[in-house]
Design an enzyme around this catalytic site. Structure first.
Site, PDB file in Angstrom:
ATOM      1  N   TYR A   1       2.222   9.656  -6.753  1.00  0.00           N
ATOM      2  CA  TYR A   1       1.162   8.712  -6.406  1.00  0.00           C
ATOM      3  C   TYR A   1      -0.126   9.032  -7.164  1.00  0.00           C
ATOM      4  O   TYR A   1      -0.786   8.146  -7.713  1.00  0.00           O
ATOM      5  CB  TYR A   1       0.939   8.781  -4.890  1.00  0.00           C
ATOM      6  CG  TYR A   1      -0.131   7.877  -4.344  1.00  0.00           C
ATOM      7  CD1 TYR A   1       0.108   6.516  -4.182  1.00  0.00           C
ATOM      8  CD2 TYR A   1      -1.366   8.377  -3.942  1.00  0.00           C
ATOM      9  CE1 TYR A   1      -0.866   5.681  -3.649  1.00  0.00           C
ATOM     10  CE2 TYR A   1      -2.342   7.561  -3.411  1.00  0.00           C
ATOM     11  CZ  TYR A   1      -2.089   6.210  -3.263  1.00  0.00           C
ATOM     12  OH  TYR A   1      -3.044   5.391  -2.735  1.00  0.00           O
TER      13      TYR A   1
ATOM     14  N   ASP B   1       3.171 -11.160  -1.454  1.00  0.00           N
ATOM     15  CA  ASP B   1       3.871 -10.085  -0.759  1.00  0.00           C
ATOM     16  C   ASP B   1       5.358 -10.394  -0.842  1.00  0.00           C
ATOM     17  O   ASP B   1       5.757 -11.562  -0.733  1.00  0.00           O
ATOM     18  CB  ASP B   1       3.424  -9.983   0.704  1.00  0.00           C
ATOM     19  CG  ASP B   1       3.631  -8.593   1.278  1.00  0.00           C
ATOM     20  OD1 ASP B   1       2.639  -7.880   1.484  1.00  0.00           O
ATOM     21  OD2 ASP B   1       4.806  -8.223   1.500  1.00  0.00           O
TER      22      ASP B   1
ATOM     23  N   LEU C   1      -4.884  -3.384   3.695  1.00  0.00           N
ATOM     24  CA  LEU C   1      -6.068  -3.718   2.908  1.00  0.00           C
ATOM     25  C   LEU C   1      -5.941  -5.080   2.246  1.00  0.00           C
ATOM     26  O   LEU C   1      -6.897  -5.863   2.216  1.00  0.00           O
ATOM     27  CB  LEU C   1      -6.302  -2.647   1.837  1.00  0.00           C
ATOM     28  CG  LEU C   1      -6.984  -1.359   2.292  1.00  0.00           C
ATOM     29  CD1 LEU C   1      -6.867  -0.295   1.202  1.00  0.00           C
ATOM     30  CD2 LEU C   1      -8.454  -1.599   2.625  1.00  0.00           C
TER      31      LEU C   1
ATOM     32  N   LYS D   1      -2.025   6.634  -9.826  1.00  0.00           N
ATOM     33  CA  LYS D   1      -3.393   6.184  -9.578  1.00  0.00           C
ATOM     34  C   LYS D   1      -4.362   6.678 -10.652  1.00  0.00           C
ATOM     35  O   LYS D   1      -5.332   6.001 -11.001  1.00  0.00           O
ATOM     36  CB  LYS D   1      -3.845   6.640  -8.193  1.00  0.00           C
ATOM     37  CG  LYS D   1      -3.126   5.945  -7.040  1.00  0.00           C
ATOM     38  CD  LYS D   1      -3.261   4.433  -7.135  1.00  0.00           C
ATOM     39  CE  LYS D   1      -2.786   3.731  -5.868  1.00  0.00           C
ATOM     40  NZ  LYS D   1      -2.881   2.260  -5.983  1.00  0.00           N
TER      41      LYS D   1
ATOM     42  N   ASP E   1       8.266 -10.654  -6.981  1.00  0.00           N
ATOM     43  CA  ASP E   1       8.091  -9.223  -7.218  1.00  0.00           C
ATOM     44  C   ASP E   1       7.118  -9.001  -8.379  1.00  0.00           C
ATOM     45  O   ASP E   1       7.332  -9.516  -9.485  1.00  0.00           O
ATOM     46  CB  ASP E   1       9.459  -8.615  -7.545  1.00  0.00           C
ATOM     47  CG  ASP E   1       9.437  -7.102  -7.684  1.00  0.00           C
ATOM     48  OD1 ASP E   1       8.335  -6.513  -7.735  1.00  0.00           O
ATOM     49  OD2 ASP E   1      10.529  -6.505  -7.748  1.00  0.00           O
ATOM     50  N   ILE E   2       6.074  -8.216  -8.154  1.00  0.00           N
ATOM     51  CA  ILE E   2       5.064  -7.965  -9.185  1.00  0.00           C
ATOM     52  C   ILE E   2       5.553  -7.034 -10.288  1.00  0.00           C
ATOM     53  O   ILE E   2       4.884  -6.891 -11.310  1.00  0.00           O
ATOM     54  CB  ILE E   2       3.778  -7.366  -8.582  1.00  0.00           C
ATOM     55  CG1 ILE E   2       4.085  -6.035  -7.870  1.00  0.00           C
ATOM     56  CG2 ILE E   2       3.100  -8.362  -7.662  1.00  0.00           C
ATOM     57  CD1 ILE E   2       2.860  -5.244  -7.473  1.00  0.00           C
TER      58      ILE E   2
ATOM     59  N   ASN F   1      -3.390  -4.755  -5.545  1.00  0.00           N
ATOM     60  CA  ASN F   1      -3.481  -3.925  -4.340  1.00  0.00           C
ATOM     61  C   ASN F   1      -2.145  -3.332  -3.909  1.00  0.00           C
ATOM     62  O   ASN F   1      -2.114  -2.270  -3.294  1.00  0.00           O
ATOM     63  CB  ASN F   1      -4.060  -4.776  -3.199  1.00  0.00           C
ATOM     64  CG  ASN F   1      -3.852  -4.153  -1.840  1.00  0.00           C
ATOM     65  OD1 ASN F   1      -4.555  -3.220  -1.461  1.00  0.00           O
ATOM     66  ND2 ASN F   1      -2.875  -4.657  -1.089  1.00  0.00           N
TER      67      ASN F   1
ATOM     68  N   THR G   1      -4.484   2.341   6.691  1.00  0.00           N
ATOM     69  CA  THR G   1      -3.440   1.395   6.299  1.00  0.00           C
ATOM     70  C   THR G   1      -2.081   2.012   6.613  1.00  0.00           C
ATOM     71  O   THR G   1      -1.995   3.163   7.051  1.00  0.00           O
ATOM     72  CB  THR G   1      -3.501   1.087   4.789  1.00  0.00           C
ATOM     73  OG1 THR G   1      -3.078   2.255   4.060  1.00  0.00           O
ATOM     74  CG2 THR G   1      -4.904   0.678   4.353  1.00  0.00           C
TER      75      THR G   1
END
Length: 292
Positions: free
Chosen positions: A161, A37, A18, A165, A63-64, A90, A195
């Site tokens: 997860y 990324d 995505l 979320k 790295d986020i 994302n 994905t």
């Protein structure tokens, strides 16, 4: 001319899936894109695609999940294009397991990548935008988070997860309420698309049709909403969670206070059986948890 001309947007996890489709679509509508990324080859590959199509992009491979990494990604956009106007959070992973069998590491890693990843880069950007406002600059900025149907209604085998979320959906509401004063909107997506993360549990359902019919689960179907949310056209919309799949888009109708029973005094515990049964009967049943 595109609806995102002269805007610089960071897309996390955009080396594939995505995120890649978002990056390509944003660039096609005039945005400068920071392709984030941790896979450098993947990020640089998307940058090359964008440039080959006449767009503008730069890779940000930090790295986020650390503030230092977030700062470096933002710096890449500022150095290349002068400023950053939005982020599409994302990036994500799954470590699916039934709750009773889930390990501490499986829980921690999913929460870290999703929730801390959303926090670090958005928090760093908000400080950047708030400083601009204090210096007298008009800000028209965007935070686009990624929730999920799993986060909105739960999903068997995905407690880590789903929790992450669901937390992101709530985070979005708080961001919208707090940050509007600075010219920042915050919205979230709950996309359904093919994905790397959905190939396992939903691979057969989401496979690409071979008869030339509409590819309902193509990730490209989600990208137009992302582009619109990043653009100036969405300035009046904040604090919403959008579900999108195929050609469908809807605004999620989240938790609300239901019918109230008021005893005007403290309840006797034994009396609550009939009261709770009555309340449940009066209000709409929740959507079913995925997998049930």
């Amino acid at each position: 001319m595109g609806i995102c001309d002269n805007r610089t947007i960071i897309v996390t996890g955009s080396g594939s899936g995505l995120g890649r489709t978002y990056a390509l679509a944003l660039a096609a509508e005039g945005a400068n894109v920071v392709v984030n990324d941790i896979n450098a080859d993947a990020a640089n590959g998307v940058v090359a695609e964008i440039k080959a199509a006449g767009g503008a992009a730069v890779a940000g491979i930090d790295d986020i999940t650390s503030m230092a990494g977030a700062a470096n990604i933002i710096k890449a956009g500022v150095d290349a294009f002068g400023d950053v106007h939005g982020v599409v959070n994302n990036a994500g992973i799954v470590r699916d397991r039934m709750f009773a069998s889930m390990s501490e590491d499986e829980w921690d890693l999913v929460i870290k990548v999703h929730m801390k990843g959303h926090f670090c880069i958005a928090n760093t950007l908000v400080k950047h935008w708030r400083a601009q406002v204090k210096d007298g600059k008009k800000v028209d900025a965007r935070i686009i988070n990624t929730s999920s149907g799993a986060g909105l209604q739960g999903s068997i085998g995905q407690s880590n997860y789903a929790a992450a979320k669901g937390g992101i959906a709530s985070l979005t509401l708080v961001q919208a309420a707090e940050l509007g004063r600075y010219g920042i909107t915050a919205n979230a997506l709950a996309p359904a698309a093919r994905t790397g993360m959905t190939e396992g549990p939903f691979g057969e359902i989401m496979k690409k049709p071979t008869d030339g019919s509409f590819d309902y689960y193509a990730p490209e179907n989600v990208a137009p909403l992302v582009v619109w949310l990043c653009s100036p056209l969405s300035a009046k919309v904040s604090g919403r969670v959008f579900e999108v799949e195929g050609g469908k888009v809807s605004v999620a109708n989240g938790w609300k206070t239901g019918t109230i029973a008021d005893n005007k005094a403290r309840w006797n515990p034994a009396d609550l059986t009939a009261v709770i049964e009555g309340l449940i009967a009066k209000d709409p049943a929740p959507q079913k948890v995925y997998g049930t």
